[in-house]
Motif scaffolding. Structure first.
Motif, PDB file in Angstrom:
ATOM      1  N   ASN A 281       9.484 -18.902  56.913  1.00 21.47           N
ATOM      2  CA  ASN A 281       9.156 -19.704  58.092  1.00 21.47           C
ATOM      3  C   ASN A 281       9.934 -21.008  58.012  1.00 21.47           C
ATOM      4  N   PHE A 282      10.897 -21.150  58.899  1.00 23.73           N
ATOM      5  CA  PHE A 282      11.756 -22.340  58.881  1.00 23.73           C
ATOM      6  C   PHE A 282      11.022 -23.509  59.515  1.00 23.73           C
ATOM      7  N   MET A 283      10.976 -24.614  58.798  1.00 26.44           N
ATOM      8  CA  MET A 283      10.317 -25.813  59.306  1.00 26.44           C
ATOM      9  C   MET A 283      11.342 -26.694  59.983  1.00 26.44           C
ATOM     10  N   GLU A 284      10.931 -27.352  61.051  1.00 26.82           N
ATOM     11  CA  GLU A 284      11.807 -28.319  61.712  1.00 26.82           C
ATOM     12  C   GLU A 284      11.903 -29.568  60.838  1.00 26.82           C
ATOM     13  N   LEU A 285      13.118 -29.997  60.526  1.00 23.39           N
ATOM     14  CA  LEU A 285      13.336 -31.182  59.705  1.00 23.39           C
ATOM     15  C   LEU A 285      14.147 -32.198  60.485  1.00 23.39           C
ATOM     16  N   ASP A 286      13.959 -33.465  60.175  1.00 23.93           N
ATOM     17  CA  ASP A 286      14.708 -34.540  60.820  1.00 23.93           C
ATOM     18  C   ASP A 286      15.985 -34.790  60.022  1.00 23.93           C
ATOM     19  N   PHE A 287      17.134 -34.440  60.599  1.00 18.19           N
ATOM     20  CA  PHE A 287      18.422 -34.587  59.902  1.00 18.19           C
ATOM     21  C   PHE A 287      19.159 -35.859  60.310  1.00 18.19           C
ATOM     22  N   GLU A 288      18.532 -36.698  61.075  1.00 19.40           N
ATOM     23  CA  GLU A 288      19.175 -37.946  61.522  1.00 19.40           C
ATOM     24  C   GLU A 288      19.325 -38.939  60.387  1.00 19.40           C
ATOM     25  N   ASN A 289      18.531 -38.857  59.367  1.00 19.80           N
ATOM     26  CA  ASN A 289      18.567 -39.838  58.278  1.00 19.80           C
ATOM     27  C   ASN A 289      19.209 -39.306  57.047  1.00 19.80           C
TER      28      ASN A 289
ATOM     29  N   ILE B 214      36.415 -32.437  60.004  1.00 27.17           N
ATOM     30  CA  ILE B 214      35.660 -31.176  59.946  1.00 27.17           C
ATOM     31  C   ILE B 214      34.306 -31.392  59.283  1.00 27.17           C
ATOM     32  N   ALA B 215      34.276 -32.168  58.212  1.00 30.84           N
ATOM     33  CA  ALA B 215      33.007 -32.448  57.535  1.00 30.84           C
ATOM     34  C   ALA B 215      32.044 -33.185  58.464  1.00 30.84           C
ATOM     35  N   GLU B 216      32.555 -34.138  59.233  1.00 35.27           N
ATOM     36  CA  GLU B 216      31.711 -34.868  60.181  1.00 35.27           C
ATOM     37  C   GLU B 216      31.193 -33.954  61.287  1.00 35.27           C
ATOM     38  N   GLU B 217      32.061 -33.109  61.808  1.00 34.39           N
ATOM     39  CA  GLU B 217      31.687 -32.229  62.914  1.00 34.39           C
ATOM     40  C   GLU B 217      30.705 -31.141  62.501  1.00 34.39           C
ATOM     41  N   THR B 218      30.706 -30.764  61.248  1.00 33.20           N
ATOM     42  CA  THR B 218      29.841 -29.663  60.791  1.00 33.20           C
ATOM     43  C   THR B 218      28.677 -30.143  59.927  1.00 33.20           C
ATOM     44  N   ARG B 219      28.484 -31.451  59.818  1.00 32.82           N
ATOM     45  CA  ARG B 219      27.437 -32.002  58.955  1.00 32.82           C
ATOM     46  C   ARG B 219      26.056 -31.463  59.311  1.00 32.82           C
ATOM     47  N   ASP B 220      25.674 -31.509  60.582  1.00 33.87           N
ATOM     48  CA  ASP B 220      24.337 -31.055  60.978  1.00 33.87           C
ATOM     49  C   ASP B 220      24.149 -29.567  60.711  1.00 33.87           C
ATOM     50  N   LEU B 221      25.167 -28.786  60.978  1.00 28.94           N
ATOM     51  CA  LEU B 221      25.080 -27.346  60.717  1.00 28.94           C
ATOM     52  C   LEU B 221      24.889 -27.078  59.224  1.00 28.94           C
ATOM     53  N   ARG B 222      25.648 -27.774  58.383  1.00 26.27           N
ATOM     54  CA  ARG B 222      25.498 -27.611  56.933  1.00 26.27           C
ATOM     55  C   ARG B 222      24.104 -28.016  56.475  1.00 26.27           C
ATOM     56  N   ASN B 223      23.549 -29.095  57.030  1.00 25.01           N
ATOM     57  CA  ASN B 223      22.192 -29.520  56.664  1.00 25.01           C
ATOM     58  C   ASN B 223      21.168 -28.455  57.016  1.00 25.01           C
ATOM     59  N   ILE B 224      21.311 -27.843  58.174  1.00 23.65           N
ATOM     60  CA  ILE B 224      20.392 -26.777  58.582  1.00 23.65           C
ATOM     61  C   ILE B 224      20.505 -25.587  57.638  1.00 23.65           C
ATOM     62  N   LEU B 225      21.726 -25.218  57.293  1.00 26.61           N
ATOM     63  CA  LEU B 225      21.926 -24.087  56.380  1.00 26.61           C
ATOM     64  C   LEU B 225      21.351 -24.380  54.997  1.00 26.61           C
ATOM     65  N   TYR B 226      21.542 -25.586  54.497  1.00 29.09           N
ATOM     66  CA  TYR B 226      20.967 -25.955  53.197  1.00 29.09           C
ATOM     67  C   TYR B 226      19.447 -25.910  53.248  1.00 29.09           C
ATOM     68  N   ALA B 227      18.873 -26.466  54.291  1.00 31.29           N
ATOM     69  CA  ALA B 227      17.412 -26.474  54.417  1.00 31.29           C
ATOM     70  C   ALA B 227      16.873 -25.054  54.475  1.00 31.29           C
ATOM     71  N   LYS B 228      17.520 -24.206  55.214  1.00 29.37           N
ATOM     72  CA  LYS B 228      17.084 -22.815  55.328  1.00 29.37           C
ATOM     73  C   LYS B 228      17.238 -22.095  53.982  1.00 29.37           C
ATOM     74  N   ALA B 229      18.327 -22.329  53.297  1.00 33.11           N
ATOM     75  CA  ALA B 229      18.586 -21.658  52.021  1.00 33.11           C
ATOM     76  C   ALA B 229      17.562 -22.047  50.955  1.00 33.11           C
ATOM     77  N   PHE B 230      17.112 -23.283  50.994  1.00 37.08           N
ATOM     78  CA  PHE B 230      16.200 -23.748  49.957  1.00 37.08           C
ATOM     79  C   PHE B 230      14.746 -23.851  50.428  1.00 37.08           C
ATOM     80  N   ALA B 231      14.454 -23.316  51.588  1.00 31.45           N
ATOM     81  CA  ALA B 231      13.074 -23.321  52.098  1.00 31.45           C
ATOM     82  C   ALA B 231      12.214 -22.422  51.207  1.00 31.45           C
ATOM     83  N   ASN B 232      10.941 -22.744  51.079  1.00 32.00           N
ATOM     84  CA  ASN B 232      10.031 -21.989  50.214  1.00 32.00           C
ATOM     85  C   ASN B 232       9.577 -20.671  50.825  1.00 32.00           C
ATOM     86  N   SER B 233       9.739 -20.528  52.124  1.00 35.79           N
ATOM     87  CA  SER B 233       9.313 -19.295  52.766  1.00 35.79           C
ATOM     88  C   SER B 233      10.291 -18.946  53.876  1.00 35.79           C
TER      89      SER B 233
END
Length: 114
Positions: A106-114, A85-104
């Motif tokens: 306006n959501f910026m596109e981030l590279d989650f491959e690394n 489950i952690a592997e299957e939802t990793r990208d979704l969790r990364n997007i949610l974290y990035a959105k939650a901690f974004a400064n504004s």
């Protein structure tokens, strides 16, 4: 876990296929048994099977072995499912974290491959 047995000395031996259960899963399962058992892990040469020996201060009875077998089997399946489950939802969790901690807002596109 692929097999489990009780020795005549009252020790429990687990045979775990490391192609199914990685080291992180094995560590998480065994963590809950370190207070009751001395745990020895051995890798077989040229084999994916890891041998794990659980030794208690007194020999393990047949009833304790039956209970332990059931609990270990459940724990291995539980932690394997958590890992999947952690592997299957990793990208979704990364997007949610990035959105939650974004400064504004306006959501910026981030590279989650690394």
């Amino acid at each position: 876990m692929t097999d489990i047995e009780l020795t005549s000395e009252g020790q429990v031996i687990l045979y775990v296929d490391t192609t199914i259960y990685n080291d992180a899963i094995i560590d998480k399962v065994l963590y809950w048994y370190v207070d009751k058992f001395l745990i020895k892990r051995q890798n077989e040469s040229n084999s994916p099977i890891q041998t794990i020996i659980l030794s208690a201060s007194s020999p393990i009875s047949q009833q304790e072995f039956a209970d332990l077998s059931k609990k270990l089997s459940t724990d291995f399946i539980d932690y394997k499912n958590r890992f999947l489950i952690a592997e299957e939802t990793r990208d979704l969790r990364n997007i949610l974290y990035a959105k939650a901690f974004a400064n504004s807002d306006n959501f910026m596109e981030l590279d989650f491959e690394n």
